[in-house]
Each structure stands twice: as C-alpha cells, then as structure tokens.
Design an enzyme around this catalytic site. Structure first.
Site, PDB file in Angstrom:
ATOM      1  N   HIS A 207       3.495   1.724  -5.154  1.00  0.00           N
ATOM      2  CA  HIS A 207       3.604   2.603  -3.984  1.00  0.00           C
ATOM      3  C   HIS A 207       4.580   1.946  -3.020  1.00  0.00           C
ATOM      4  O   HIS A 207       4.274   0.902  -2.444  1.00  0.00           O
ATOM      5  CB  HIS A 207       2.214   2.766  -3.345  1.00  0.00           C
ATOM      6  CG  HIS A 207       2.220   3.491  -2.037  1.00  0.00           C
ATOM      7  ND1 HIS A 207       1.386   4.551  -1.767  1.00  0.00           N
ATOM      8  CD2 HIS A 207       2.945   3.311  -0.914  1.00  0.00           C
ATOM      9  CE1 HIS A 207       1.613   4.990  -0.538  1.00  0.00           C
ATOM     10  NE2 HIS A 207       2.549   4.240   0.003  1.00  0.00           N
ATOM     11  N   ARG A 291       3.725  10.585  11.056  1.00  0.00           N
ATOM     12  CA  ARG A 291       3.082   9.826  12.133  1.00  0.00           C
ATOM     13  C   ARG A 291       3.563   8.374  12.077  1.00  0.00           C
ATOM     14  O   ARG A 291       4.223   7.985  11.113  1.00  0.00           O
ATOM     15  CB  ARG A 291       1.570   9.822  11.903  1.00  0.00           C
ATOM     16  CG  ARG A 291       1.218   9.202  10.547  1.00  0.00           C
ATOM     17  CD  ARG A 291      -0.261   8.949  10.340  1.00  0.00           C
ATOM     18  NE  ARG A 291      -0.494   8.123   9.167  1.00  0.00           N
ATOM     19  CZ  ARG A 291      -0.629   8.561   7.927  1.00  0.00           C
ATOM     20  NH1 ARG A 291      -0.552   9.842   7.682  1.00  0.00           N
ATOM     21  NH2 ARG A 291      -0.815   7.721   6.928  1.00  0.00           N
ATOM     22  N   ARG A 337      -5.144  -6.343   6.397  1.00  0.00           N
ATOM     23  CA  ARG A 337      -6.062  -5.543   7.209  1.00  0.00           C
ATOM     24  C   ARG A 337      -7.434  -6.212   7.215  1.00  0.00           C
ATOM     25  O   ARG A 337      -8.021  -6.425   6.152  1.00  0.00           O
ATOM     26  CB  ARG A 337      -6.199  -4.132   6.645  1.00  0.00           C
ATOM     27  CG  ARG A 337      -4.897  -3.358   6.656  1.00  0.00           C
ATOM     28  CD  ARG A 337      -5.166  -1.908   6.395  1.00  0.00           C
ATOM     29  NE  ARG A 337      -3.927  -1.174   6.195  1.00  0.00           N
ATOM     30  CZ  ARG A 337      -3.849   0.149   6.140  1.00  0.00           C
ATOM     31  NH1 ARG A 337      -4.964   0.864   6.266  1.00  0.00           N
ATOM     32  NH2 ARG A 337      -2.707   0.754   5.954  1.00  0.00           N
TER      33      ARG A 337
HETATM   34  C1  MV4 Z   1       0.137   9.714  -8.731  1.00  0.00           C
HETATM   35  C2  MV4 Z   1      -0.187   8.611  -9.546  1.00  0.00           C
HETATM   36  C3  MV4 Z   1       0.344   8.576 -10.825  1.00  0.00           C
HETATM   37  N1  MV4 Z   1       1.113   9.589 -11.264  1.00  0.00           N
HETATM   38  N2  MV4 Z   1       0.942  10.677  -9.206  1.00  0.00           N
HETATM   39  C4  MV4 Z   1      -2.927   8.611  -5.217  1.00  0.00           C
HETATM   40  C5  MV4 Z   1      -3.097   9.184  -3.868  1.00  0.00           C
HETATM   41  C6  MV4 Z   1      -2.190  10.315  -3.794  1.00  0.00           C
HETATM   42  N3  MV4 Z   1      -1.639  10.455  -2.507  1.00  0.00           N
HETATM   43  C7  MV4 Z   1      -1.195  10.125  -4.883  1.00  0.00           C
HETATM   44  N4  MV4 Z   1      -1.734   9.148  -5.761  1.00  0.00           N
HETATM   45  C8  MV4 Z   1      -1.201   8.906  -6.988  1.00  0.00           C
HETATM   46  N5  MV4 Z   1      -0.347   9.837  -7.487  1.00  0.00           N
HETATM   47  C9  MV4 Z   1       1.394  10.611 -10.450  1.00  0.00           C
HETATM   48  N6  MV4 Z   1       2.146  11.610 -10.928  1.00  0.00           N
HETATM   49  C10 MV4 Z   1      -1.012   7.623  -9.028  1.00  0.00           C
HETATM   50  C11 MV4 Z   1      -1.541   7.771  -7.752  1.00  0.00           C
HETATM   51  C12 MV4 Z   1      -2.382   6.704  -7.291  1.00  0.00           C
HETATM   52  C13 MV4 Z   1      -1.991   5.874  -6.238  1.00  0.00           C
HETATM   53  C14 MV4 Z   1      -0.789   6.057  -5.541  1.00  0.00           C
HETATM   54  C15 MV4 Z   1      -0.431   5.236  -4.512  1.00  0.00           C
HETATM   55  C16 MV4 Z   1      -1.243   4.182  -4.154  1.00  0.00           C
HETATM   56  C17 MV4 Z   1      -2.437   3.968  -4.811  1.00  0.00           C
HETATM   57  C18 MV4 Z   1      -2.819   4.806  -5.847  1.00  0.00           C
HETATM   58  C19 MV4 Z   1      -4.015   4.574  -6.525  1.00  0.00           C
HETATM   59  C20 MV4 Z   1      -4.389   5.396  -7.549  1.00  0.00           C
HETATM   60  C21 MV4 Z   1      -3.569   6.459  -7.916  1.00  0.00           C
END
Ligand code: MV4
Length: 455
Positions: A207, A291, A337
């Site tokens: 992320h 934000r 945090r």
């Molecule tokens: C995803 C992903 C894998 N593939 N999308 C988690 C929260 C939401 N806002 C979007 N998320 C994710 N989207 C695809 N196509 C994995 C996650 C995800 C994740 C993303 C960012 C930070 C932590 C996470 C933890 C689990 C899953």
C-alpha cells in the site's frame, strides 16, 4: 487569512490543527463532548464550546450544533481534521451554505471520491492505471460473468466501502455466489448501500500513497509517497514511512505523475491522498482520501512542509508558494501509532485514566499527542493516543532513533501498541524494507502460535 477557525475534531489532530492556527496568527475555537471536557485540545484553543454528550453521533457528528457554534463564535472557516465529518460532502455543503469556508476540497469532489466505483471510473478516464475489474455489479449472475472475464482469483469490493468492509476474495467459481451474498449484506449493513464491484485479486501488494496539495488557481503539487503496508488484520495502519522503501525510480515517478494528473482532472483543491497498490512492479490507483491523513507527519518531516498550515492557506485563497522543483525530499521518516488497545486481545480498545505518560525524545523525534500524565481516555473514540515520528538522514538512522524513542516512552494505565511497534521494527523484513500488506497479519499469527505452543 482568516481571523478565526473552528476545529471540528478532538484528540491529537485537534491539537495539531490548533497549533497550525496559532502559528498563522489565526484564533482557534475548539468543540468538545462532555467526555472530553478536560482534554488538551480544549485547553489549547482560544475558545471552546461543548457540543453534546460523549457518544459521537450526539457531539462530533452533530452538524447543526457544530455549524451553529462556528457561526455564533464568529468563525470564518471550519477545519474537519480526519474521521468524523472530514469526508462528509453534505457537511461541506452546509458549511458553505452558511458562509463558512470548509477547509478541504469542493463538496462534489468529496462525494465523487467517496464512491469507490465512481472514483475508479474517473481515474481510469483520466489515464490513471486502475486494477483490472468490473463496473458496479447488478447481480450475482453479473458477478459470475465478470469473474470469468477477469480470471480468478477475484476480489469483491463495496462501492461505498474502504477499510475492507464488504470485501471478499474468491478463489473458485463455486464460491462466488456465497461471497457475493455475504459481501452485499455486509455492505448494506455497514453503509446502507450494498452495491459491489469486482477486481482481479493482487498478490502480496504494498500500500503506497501519494500526498498532494492543490490550490484554488489550478496548481497541483505532489509531496512524494508513503508506504502504509504495515496494517493490522482489521486494516488499521500501525507504522508508516516516507519515502517508500523498495520502490524503483520508474514506479515512483509513475505514482507521482499519476497522482498529479488525477488531481488536475478532477479540479482537486486542498490536501489529499491517492492510495495505490504496488504489485509485481505495477502500480494501480485504489482510492482517494479527500482529507488530511493521520500519517501526514512523515511527509512533513521529509519535505519540510507544514501540511495543515498549507490547508488553511489554500482555503483562505492563497496561492501555493512554491513549484514542484522546489520540493526536494530529504532523509527518511517513520511514524508509529501508539494506541490504547490490547495487542494480546485482538487490539481491543481500552479506556481509562493514564497514571503516567512520558514520551521519548532526542534528535529527529516528533510526538503528536493529546495525552499527558493524568489524562482520561474516554471509551467513545478512536484509540490513537499519540504518534511518534522519527526522522533520520537515512532509513537506518530513522529506525534507530524510533527504537530509542519507543524504549524511552512510558505509558501506564492502559495497554498500548508500543511493544508491537518495537517488535516490528526489529524484524528482518522491516529492516530490509521488504514487506507487503500481509506482513503484520503473518507476524501476529506467528507470535500467537508461538505463545500457544509455549502455553
Ligand atoms: C485489494 C487487495 C488486493 N487486490 N484490491 C483493502 C482495503 C481496501 N480499501 C482495499 N484493500 C485491498 N484491495 C485488489 N484488487 C488487497 C487489499 C488489502 C489491503 C490494501 C491496503 C492495505 C492493507 C490491505 C490489507 C488487506 C487487503
């Protein structure tokens, strides 16, 4: 510049915004719930008004009361912080209907980015890379057709979502119908909006998010990226850093360029963050947050910019005072945090009186907090007590300074995440900067298994 601003928040971010006001020579008005009457954000402000009892819907979300307080106290603008009303387009609209400047983007932009499927469509049309997937799905049957086209494994997401609510990964066609039913039910229960869309499931992504600032004269600047992959199984971030480790120059440039292009295409103003997933050398837009974010201080540390002051200046109609090439990142910053929660009990939040609070310090250390010895942590709100930010000339120095500051920090009265933060910083994966969104859940599962085996 404004003469008086209402800070529509509590906790560390209310303290942070109040400080920015003071540094700009702007008077600040705090609001507080009865549960927060002795809180530091109340004492720091020039004026403070109680807006209701402890429970959030009756105080920090009470739009009529907050707007009346802003008007009665002679404020010209409202800073929403993060959480609460920060991404409520209706609140932004009501402020402006009453002649108050909402310190954030335009209501229409907040609304568009709040719908994850709409946001994705807008970004795709602007030429930003998005994760291969579907538009909004009308039925389980539409989901089946979409999955066949995209290819398993797929991920169902709630269009009203964010934070993982209403999200289901599906490995095989035979699991799709049940996953669709439970995701739409969860989205309906959480957001009163059960609409879903589908994406290809990315494996072990990171992320990475980009900070942007846009003024009212169509100038948009980026302030680099933050890696926020260290998240609890509940999707709550625990440690963030800037710049992102283990990111190639080509991907980094692509991220920054896409973020600025995206903002220009939607007429973005004020501070914002574009979230991306990075997987196998590809970067994909995921969501945009309209934000200031909790983790903004790591960007401030590396860029030497006060993002909250910039927010206030932009809202007051000032031009960004520098160009992209004037912004040069220096060194490395990490944020931990410190939450009032019990890591041994699924990070369950804890309330209580803090009998002792002492933060570490030293070169490169910044602490953003609303607590001190004797502070009361009410049961109604987010568990964040403090953020410790460590800056260093390089990543190794930032880690070393953070570990020292964590060791020096003493908080008594509730359990906290202090120990977990130290543990994470000591792991080889973190030290080498090779971690993804699965890192912390795997680490926690490992230590839980170890404790169990040891009785
Ligand atoms: C995803 C992903 C894998 N593939 N999308 C988690 C929260 C939401 N806002 C979007 N998320 C994710 N989207 C695809 N196509 C994995 C996650 C995800 C994740 C993303 C960012 C930070 C932590 C996470 C933890 C689990 C899953």
């Amino acid at each position: 510049m404004f003469t008086k601003v209402l800070v529509a928040n509590r906790g560390e971010i209310a303290v942070r915004v109040t400080r920015a006001c003071r540094e700009l020579g702007v008077r600040s008005v705090a609001i507080y719930s009865q549960a927060d009457k002795d809180s530091l954000h109340v004492r720091d402000a020039d004026e403070a008004y109680c807006v209701g009892p402890g429970p959030v819907p009756r105080s920090y979300l009470d739009i009529a009361n907050i707007v009346s307080t802003a008007l009665a106290s002679g404020c010209e603008a409202v800073h929403p912080g993060y959480g609460f009303l920060a991404e409520n387009a209706r609140f932004a609209e009501i402020c402006s209907d009453h002649g108050l400047v909402f310190i954030g983007p335009k209501p229409a932009v907040i609304a568009a980015m709040g719908d994850k499927a709409i946001a994705k469509r807008i970004m795709k049309e602007a030429g930003v890379a998005t994760i291969p997937g579907s538009d909004i799905l009308e039925s389980a049957r539409a989901a089946r057709d979409a999955a066949k086209k995209i290819g398993y494994p797929v991920l169902l997401k709630a269009t009203a979502g964010g934070g993982g609510k209403g999200m289901r990964s599906v490995e095989r066609p035979e699991d799709l119908e049940r996953a669709y039913a439970s995701a739409t039910a969860e989205a309906e229960a959480s957001f009163k909006d059960g609409r879903l869309y589908m994406e290809k499931l990315l494996v072990r992504p990171r992320h990475v998010e980009v900070q942007v600032l846009g003024d009212e004269f169509s100038n948009v600047l980026h302030l680099g990226e933050r890696d926020c992959s260290v998240q609890k199984p509940s999707h709550q971030k625990l440690i963030e850093e800037a710049p992102a480790p283990d990111l190639g120059q080509k991907q980094r440039r692509a991220l920054h360029e896409m973020a600025v292009r995206a903002c220009k295409s939607v007429g973005y103003t004020n501070a914002g963050t574009l979230e991306f997933l990075v997987s196998d050398d590809h970067v994909y837009f995921m969501e945009m947050n309209t934000r200031i974010q909790v983790e903004h201080p790591v960007t401030e540390a590396v860029y030497g910019v006060d993002l909250v002051k910039e927010q206030i200046r932009i809202a007051a109609g000032e031009r960004l005072g520098y160009a992209q090439e004037d912004l040069r990142p220096r060194g490395h910053a990490i944020e931990c945090r410190i939450n009032a929660e019990n890591p041994r009990n699924n990070f369950a939040p804890e309330a209580g009186t803090l009998s002792r609070v002492a933060f570490g310090d030293g070169a490169g250390i910044r602490v953003d907090t609303y607590v001190a010895s004797g502070s009361l942590v009410p049961p109604y709100y987010d568990s964040l007590l403090a953020k410790i930010i460590a800056w260093g000339e390089d990543r190794e120095q930032a880690i070393a300074r953070m570990l020292q500051a964590l060791r020096e920090t003493k908080i008594e009265g509730v359990h906290t995440t202090l120990g977990e933060c130290s543990d994470i910083l000591e792991t080889p994966e973190f030290r080498e900067g090779r971690y993804d969104i699965g890192f912390l859940p795997r680490l926690l599962a490992g230590t839980a298994a170890l404790r169990q085996a040891q009785g």
